[in-house]
Design a protein around this motif. Structure first.
Motif, PDB file in Angstrom:
ATOM      1  N   THR A 133       9.863 -15.076  -3.374  1.00 51.48           N
ATOM      2  CA  THR A 133       8.447 -15.446  -3.371  1.00 51.48           C
ATOM      3  C   THR A 133       7.633 -14.198  -3.681  1.00 51.48           C
ATOM      4  O   THR A 133       7.861 -13.134  -3.084  1.00 51.48           O
ATOM      5  N   HIS A 134       6.689 -14.338  -4.605  1.00 50.07           N
ATOM      6  CA  HIS A 134       5.907 -13.194  -5.069  1.00 50.07           C
ATOM      7  C   HIS A 134       4.754 -12.965  -4.096  1.00 50.07           C
ATOM      8  O   HIS A 134       3.768 -13.710  -4.096  1.00 50.07           O
ATOM      9  N   ALA A 135       4.902 -11.958  -3.238  1.00 48.80           N
ATOM     10  CA  ALA A 135       3.904 -11.733  -2.189  1.00 48.80           C
ATOM     11  C   ALA A 135       3.744 -10.245  -1.888  1.00 48.80           C
ATOM     12  O   ALA A 135       4.054  -9.772  -0.796  1.00 48.80           O
ATOM     13  N   PRO A 136       3.228  -9.464  -2.863  1.00 45.51           N
ATOM     14  CA  PRO A 136       2.978  -8.053  -2.585  1.00 45.51           C
ATOM     15  C   PRO A 136       1.868  -7.885  -1.554  1.00 45.51           C
ATOM     16  O   PRO A 136       0.894  -8.638  -1.562  1.00 45.51           O
ATOM     17  N   TYR A 137       2.032  -6.916  -0.670  1.00 44.78           N
ATOM     18  CA  TYR A 137       0.989  -6.591   0.304  1.00 44.78           C
ATOM     19  C   TYR A 137       1.167  -5.137   0.713  1.00 44.78           C
ATOM     20  O   TYR A 137       2.160  -4.492   0.337  1.00 44.78           O
ATOM     21  N   THR A 138       0.213  -4.606   1.468  1.00 49.09           N
ATOM     22  CA  THR A 138       0.274  -3.185   1.798  1.00 49.09           C
ATOM     23  C   THR A 138       0.500  -2.948   3.290  1.00 49.09           C
ATOM     24  O   THR A 138      -0.201  -3.499   4.125  1.00 49.09           O
ATOM     25  N   VAL A 139       1.521  -2.138   3.577  1.00 47.43           N
ATOM     26  CA  VAL A 139       1.729  -1.583   4.906  1.00 47.43           C
ATOM     27  C   VAL A 139       1.996  -0.098   4.657  1.00 47.43           C
ATOM     28  O   VAL A 139       3.126   0.325   4.515  1.00 47.43           O
ATOM     29  N   MET A 140       0.943   0.658   4.508  1.00 50.48           N
ATOM     30  CA  MET A 140       0.959   2.049   4.069  1.00 50.48           C
ATOM     31  C   MET A 140       1.274   2.138   2.566  1.00 50.48           C
ATOM     32  O   MET A 140       0.593   2.842   1.830  1.00 50.48           O
ATOM     33  N   THR A 141       2.321   1.460   2.127  1.00 44.92           N
ATOM     34  CA  THR A 141       2.606   1.390   0.689  1.00 44.92           C
ATOM     35  C   THR A 141       2.662  -0.079   0.260  1.00 44.92           C
ATOM     36  O   THR A 141       2.712  -0.984   1.098  1.00 44.92           O
TER      37      THR A 141
END
Length: 516
Positions: free
Chosen positions: A494-502
């Protein structure tokens, strides 16, 4: 007399309450409105100020909604990764502002102005004050300012010279070979296997940084990585709650655990440093790792009069934490998105593989081969444009200063949104959201309409010191993977980029591999 003292006490109390009221009024209303007025007088538009909380409630709402569901398989990820900033820009323009609590945050998307901000010679614009919780992760180079930063940068620089990094390429190769050997063991009877590559690349980059920075094997380095990972998780978790000054000193269970983790990490690094120092004294090492080179450079500065020209043990330990933190997360993010993107674009995957086969054949990549991997380089840069590990840079104006035709008042935050700049059609063309590595066929400076538009490693004197290290590391790993496998996205991806520091995959990055 008693009556006089009573009236004096009342007067003092009224005066104190009045002072507190005026101070609060100035801080949460008068100053924000004054800064808002200065911005608007220059024609800069933005969101209206909301008492004390600013836009934080709306920011959290938009992020929560965006991260609640994946997106279609495309590179149009800005609306999911950083919806609030994108919406502000769409509504108010490429130079606009919103409110981080009671502080105006000026968004700048003009590459020339960004260059000025990052090259600010007067030093009036610098990194914002760092949350004390972040400093428990590292007090290394990226957190320093002024003379202290300059001294540390000067001491660390020799370790990252190209000639030194060339000598580390066999270590990059050995770590990548171990990953490929591990994957080969997963090949099923049908000749394929499926795996989440995100933790795999975290392990790879952890192994590489362990070998190149400290001259140790991953099993030893894995201990500190595990501790750092837990500490990072606790820090992020705490930062996502309401910040209460001094709360981190209260001996809660999590606060005690953070302190304990920091002590363990510091103790391990101190032991490694002392071991390296002893080896150097007895000539038992060739010093060809980042720590050895740093210690060697530091020793050369100890003869100077000023103590600020060299690092003490505590400062060396903090820089070692920085090695792990910066050298681990960013490249694993870069490699993960490169594999996902090449799985989405099998034609470019094949072009890259053909180039690697032509230049390297069955041999491991070496310095000369890496220099000639033009298609691989183009692909890596294009992935870095579309999926930058760090989606924005943040600065703060400590004194009034001029940036181009703008006057930035003291107290204003600045956001330089890398992710949005990298998708600006005025800079990259109408196909800015498409994967087109050929943009970089003539190098970085000619990839866009403005040669300063691409700054994934920062700009100016504070350009990331590990830039060349990361590029070589990514080239070696990708080239060796292409030599041994073809790959495609799993149906479960599943295409789900998100940020956790990077920039990371929120729901794993499942890839199906086919050995060649």
């Amino acid at each position: 007399m008693e009556n006089l003292m009573f009236h004096a006490s009342i007067f003092s109390l009224v005066f104190l309450l009045g002072y507190c009221f005026l101070r609060a009024f100035y801080t949460i209303w008068w100053k924000p409105k004054l800064l808002e007025k200065f911005l608007k007088q220059q024609g800069i538009k933005g969101t209206p100020y909301k008492l004390f909380i600013g836009d934080m409630k709306e920011y959290i709402k938009q992020i929560t909604e965006a991260w609640a569901k994946p997106i279609n398989l495309s590179h149009q990820i800005a609306g999911r990764v950083d919806p609030f900033t994108r919406n502000v820009v769409q509504q108010y323009g490429k130079i606009s502002f919103f409110w981080a609590g009671k502080t105006p945050r000026l968004i700048i998307m003009d590459p020339d102005l960004i260059k000025e901000v990052l090259s600010n010679k007067e030093g009036h614009i610098r990194k914002p004050k760092i949350n004390p919780l972040i400093l428990i992760l590292t007090r290394g180079l990226t957190t320093l300012e002024g003379e202290k930063w300059a001294a540390h940068r000067r001491i660390i620089n020799p370790a990252f010279h190209l000639e030194q990094l060339k000598g580390m390429i066999p270590l990059f190769v050995n770590s990548s070979a171990m990953l490929i050997e591990k994957w080969m063991k997963l090949v099923s009877c049908g000749g394929t296997f499926e795996i989440d590559i995100w933790p795999e690349f975290q392990e790879l980059t952890g192994d590489i940084i362990s070998r190149t920075a400290f001259g140790i094997k991953y099993n030893e380095g894995k201990k500190i990585l595990k501790l750092q990972k837990e500490l990072q998780k606790l820090v992020i978790e705490t930062m996502q709650t309401l910040y209460i000054p001094g709360f981190r000193f209260i001996p809660t269970k999590k606060n005690r655990r953070r302190k304990d983790l920091d002590k363990k990490i510091t103790s391990m690094l101190r032991a490694w440093i002392e071991r390296m120092e002893n080896k150097m004294k007895t000539k038992e090492t060739n010093d060809h790792n980042l720590l050895g080179l740093l210690l060697q450079s530091n020793d050369q500065n100890k003869g100077t009069d000023a103590k600020s020209n060299y690092m003490n043990m505590e400062e060396i330990i903090e820089e070692c934490k920085q090695f792990y933190l910066a050298g681990h997360e960013t490249t694993s993010s870069w490699l993960t998105w490169t594999m996902v993107v090449l799985a989405m674009h099998p034609n470019w995957q094949q072009k890259a593989r053909e180039e690697v086969q032509q230049i390297c054949g069955d041999k491991d990549p070496d310095t000369e081969a890496i220099r000639h991997l033009k298609t691989v380089t183009m692909i890596l840069y294009e992935v870095l444009r579309l999926y930058p590990p760090v989606i924005a840079l943040y600065q703060h104006a400590y004194k009034e200063t001029k940036i181009g035709n703008l006057t930035v008042q003291a107290g204003v935050d600045l956001t330089l949104p890398i992710l949005l700049v990298n998708r600006d059609p005025e800079l990259w063309g109408d196909d800015a959201e498409e994967f087109k590595p050929e943009r970089f066929s003539e190098g970085v400076s000619k990839a866009s309409k403005d040669q300063t538009a691409f700054f994934p490693f920062g700009w100016g004197p504070r350009t990331c010191i590990g830039q060349t290290f990361a590029i070589i590391e990514a080239k070696v790993a990708l080239a060796m993977i292409l030599q041994h496998f073809s790959f495609e996205l799993s149906a479960s991806y599943t295409h789900a980029p998100y940020t956790v520091m990077t920039l990371q995959p929120q729901h794993e990055a499942q890839i199906i591999f086919h050995p060649l």
